[in-house]
Design a protein around this motif. Structure first.
Motif, PDB file in Angstrom:
ATOM      1  N   TYR A   1      33.155  21.811  64.922  1.00  0.00           N
ATOM      2  CA  TYR A   1      33.434  23.362  64.858  1.00  0.00           C
ATOM      3  C   TYR A   1      32.290  24.098  65.325  1.00  0.00           C
ATOM      4  O   TYR A   1      31.422  24.182  64.613  1.00  0.00           O
ATOM      5  CB  TYR A   1      34.157  23.790  63.478  1.00  0.00           C
ATOM      6  CG  TYR A   1      35.464  22.940  63.145  1.00  0.00           C
ATOM      7  CD1 TYR A   1      36.809  23.399  63.509  1.00  0.00           C
ATOM      8  CD2 TYR A   1      35.385  21.937  62.492  1.00  0.00           C
ATOM      9  CE1 TYR A   1      37.945  22.793  63.202  1.00  0.00           C
ATOM     10  CE2 TYR A   1      36.537  21.218  62.380  1.00  0.00           C
ATOM     11  CZ  TYR A   1      37.822  21.737  62.882  1.00  0.00           C
ATOM     12  OH  TYR A   1      38.875  20.993  62.094  1.00  0.00           O
TER      13      TYR A   1
ATOM     14  N   ASP B   1      38.606  28.407  72.124  1.00  0.00           N
ATOM     15  CA  ASP B   1      40.037  28.331  71.366  1.00  0.00           C
ATOM     16  C   ASP B   1      41.008  29.033  72.410  1.00  0.00           C
ATOM     17  O   ASP B   1      42.066  28.924  72.357  1.00  0.00           O
ATOM     18  CB  ASP B   1      40.101  28.687  69.956  1.00  0.00           C
ATOM     19  CG  ASP B   1      39.409  30.085  69.970  1.00  0.00           C
ATOM     20  OD1 ASP B   1      38.472  30.551  70.845  1.00  0.00           O
ATOM     21  OD2 ASP B   1      39.570  30.584  68.926  1.00  0.00           O
TER      22      ASP B   1
ATOM     23  N   THR C   1      27.119  25.358  63.741  1.00  0.00           N
ATOM     24  CA  THR C   1      28.163  24.252  63.785  1.00  0.00           C
ATOM     25  C   THR C   1      28.399  23.564  62.722  1.00  0.00           C
ATOM     26  O   THR C   1      27.506  23.209  61.582  1.00  0.00           O
ATOM     27  CB  THR C   1      27.521  23.033  65.091  1.00  0.00           C
ATOM     28  OG1 THR C   1      27.418  23.966  66.139  1.00  0.00           O
ATOM     29  CG2 THR C   1      28.551  21.852  65.045  1.00  0.00           C
TER      30      THR C   1
ATOM     31  N   GLU D   1      35.885  29.921  63.007  1.00  0.00           N
ATOM     32  CA  GLU D   1      35.321  28.732  63.639  1.00  0.00           C
ATOM     33  C   GLU D   1      36.529  28.242  64.541  1.00  0.00           C
ATOM     34  O   GLU D   1      37.751  28.433  64.292  1.00  0.00           O
ATOM     35  CB  GLU D   1      34.748  27.660  62.819  1.00  0.00           C
ATOM     36  CG  GLU D   1      33.907  28.282  61.844  1.00  0.00           C
ATOM     37  CD  GLU D   1      33.338  27.025  60.975  1.00  0.00           C
ATOM     38  OE1 GLU D   1      32.309  27.092  60.531  1.00  0.00           O
ATOM     39  OE2 GLU D   1      34.268  26.518  60.341  1.00  0.00           O
ATOM     40  N   TYR D   2      36.187  27.393  65.753  1.00  0.00           N
ATOM     41  CA  TYR D   2      37.146  26.608  66.383  1.00  0.00           C
ATOM     42  C   TYR D   2      36.889  25.343  66.444  1.00  0.00           C
ATOM     43  O   TYR D   2      35.573  24.922  66.584  1.00  0.00           O
ATOM     44  CB  TYR D   2      37.571  27.560  67.782  1.00  0.00           C
ATOM     45  CG  TYR D   2      36.245  27.646  68.767  1.00  0.00           C
ATOM     46  CD1 TYR D   2      36.267  26.463  69.675  1.00  0.00           C
ATOM     47  CD2 TYR D   2      35.072  28.557  68.526  1.00  0.00           C
ATOM     48  CE1 TYR D   2      35.046  26.549  70.649  1.00  0.00           C
ATOM     49  CE2 TYR D   2      34.337  28.335  69.649  1.00  0.00           C
ATOM     50  CZ  TYR D   2      34.240  27.479  70.516  1.00  0.00           C
ATOM     51  OH  TYR D   2      33.230  27.528  71.392  1.00  0.00           O
ATOM     52  N   LEU D   3      37.538  24.285  66.865  1.00  0.00           N
ATOM     53  CA  LEU D   3      37.263  22.937  67.027  1.00  0.00           C
ATOM     54  C   LEU D   3      36.907  23.059  68.721  1.00  0.00           C
ATOM     55  O   LEU D   3      37.392  23.404  69.557  1.00  0.00           O
ATOM     56  CB  LEU D   3      38.541  22.221  67.230  1.00  0.00           C
ATOM     57  CG  LEU D   3      38.554  20.490  67.553  1.00  0.00           C
ATOM     58  CD1 LEU D   3      37.654  20.166  66.283  1.00  0.00           C
ATOM     59  CD2 LEU D   3      40.009  20.154  67.491  1.00  0.00           C
TER      60      LEU D   3
END
Length: 114
Positions: A8, A43, A99, A68-70
């Protein structure tokens, strides 16, 4: 046992598609215990499908709003959770600040070479 390492990134880190993969990370991804990986677009490029009692709802963007994003996922083989965590710690040392890496055991599936 198979594990997924879910990486992430902070939401403001959206220029990564233009950056090459850092050398230390590329080296980690070439190790034999890494059985597959994918680097994902930010994202905002996501499209989400949701099952709403038999109807399919289609939404632009990610499933949830988050700080956060994948950013990517890495599939590994490890003897146990401790081994997977050791690999994740080493991997985290090759990433940018902010991260996060989530470690999850895989129930079933197919990995490269499996």
């Amino acid at each position: 046992m198979q594990y997924a390492l879910l990486a992430y990134n902070p939401a403001e880190d959206t220029d990564r598609a233009a950056r090459p993969i850092p050398g230390a990370l590329a080296t980690m991804l070439d190790r034999p215990e890494v059985t597959g990986w994918a680097r994902l677009h930010a994202d905002g490029s996501a499209t989400t499908l949701r099952n709403d009692e038999g109807r399919v709802l289609l939404t632009d963007g990610p499933f949830i709003d988050s700080k956060e994003y994948l950013a990517g996922l890495i599939l590994i083989e490890a003897d146990d959770l401790d081994g997977a965590l050791a690999t994740a710690r080493e991997l985290l040392g090759t990433t940018r600040p902010g991260t996060a890496i989530e470690v999850r055991p895989i129930l079933d599936g197919r990995l490269r070479g499996a």
